[in-house]
Write an enzyme that holds these catalytic residues in place. Sequence first.
Site, PDB file in Angstrom:
ATOM      1  N   ASP A 149       0.825  -1.210   0.000  1.00 39.45           N
ATOM      2  CA  ASP A 149       0.000   0.000   0.000  1.00 39.45           C
ATOM      3  C   ASP A 149       0.862   1.264   0.000  1.00 39.45           C
ATOM      4  O   ASP A 149       2.040   1.238   0.368  1.00 39.45           O
ATOM      5  CB  ASP A 149      -0.876   0.043   1.259  1.00 39.45           C
ATOM      6  CG  ASP A 149      -2.045  -0.931   1.182  1.00 39.45           C
ATOM      7  OD1 ASP A 149      -2.067  -1.786   0.284  1.00 39.45           O
ATOM      8  OD2 ASP A 149      -2.930  -0.829   2.059  1.00 39.45           O
ATOM      9  N   HIS A 163       3.680  -2.131   3.366  1.00 40.04           N
ATOM     10  CA  HIS A 163       3.751  -0.809   2.733  1.00 40.04           C
ATOM     11  C   HIS A 163       5.048  -0.630   1.947  1.00 40.04           C
ATOM     12  O   HIS A 163       6.131  -0.831   2.497  1.00 40.04           O
ATOM     13  CB  HIS A 163       3.621   0.281   3.798  1.00 40.04           C
ATOM     14  CG  HIS A 163       2.324   0.190   4.542  1.00 40.04           C
ATOM     15  ND1 HIS A 163       2.157  -0.629   5.640  1.00 40.04           N
ATOM     16  CD2 HIS A 163       1.120   0.745   4.292  1.00 40.04           C
ATOM     17  CE1 HIS A 163       0.900  -0.560   6.044  1.00 40.04           C
ATOM     18  NE2 HIS A 163       0.249   0.272   5.246  1.00 40.04           N
TER      19      HIS A 163
HETATM   20 ZN   LIG Z   1      -2.663   3.158   3.086  1.00 35.17          ZN
END
Ligand SMILES: [Zn+2]
Length: 259
Positions: free
Chosen positions: A65, A217
């Site tokens: 992400d 992430h």
């Molecule tokens: Zn996010």
Amino acid sequence: MAPIARLAMAVLLFSATFINAAPTATNHQNDHEIRHFSRAVAEAVPGVKLVYKCTVPNTMAITFDDGPFEYTKQILKIFKDKKAKATFFVNGDNNGKIADYKDAVKQAYNEGHQIASHTWDHKDLTTLSVSEINSEMSKLDDALRGIIGVAPTYMRPPYGAINDLVTKTVGAKYTIVIWSQDTNDWRHEDDWKASLKVYQDNVKSAKGKGGEIFLQHETIKLTALELAPKAIDFAQKKKWKLVTVGECLGKSKDTWYRK
Ligand SMILES: [Zn+2]
């Protein structure tokens, strides 16, 4: 919104559902807690199915992400070398601006990874009106059409935050993907081994059933450079196939995007 204000808002909104807010401020600080809150709410919306897990046995989906960012190309090299695929839930304007990473996004798309939406600028969609939600989605779709020629049909809401309005509005047009395994990499940015343990523990308990969707992430350096290759190695050694979210749901590539 400033990180502290973001934290304060999240605590205010969700204080009834969780107790411990992390002391550090990152874009994903409340993902884990909100997930549980969101799941209960979202399942009450008829006709909208949320994706938490893969359905194809022995597959695993590694998802990143908050990119694209400065580590995206290094992640791509790792996945190419190890013959694995990932899913990138990208933003238009978050840690990096998508216009600055066109090459990386194009390369990811061309190399068979799945490009999915994480909205334009990572707002909590549960705080927005229908038109604001639609704008968060269409702004990124338009940017991606300009880069890869298509727009994604899969999305992940920032913070995993959803309510009836978000689920209805976004779910009418996109497959909403949450996750089943959270590495919590933002909680321990320097301790990638703690994130890897989530993979190891899961594989041990799942005993080859597979079907997990892992969240991390691509904006975190050690996630990109240390966790990603080790997670791939570990999964492949256990004979798990690392595929995109679309593939792990048994959906062909032409359904991941629209013109
Ligand atoms: Zn996010």
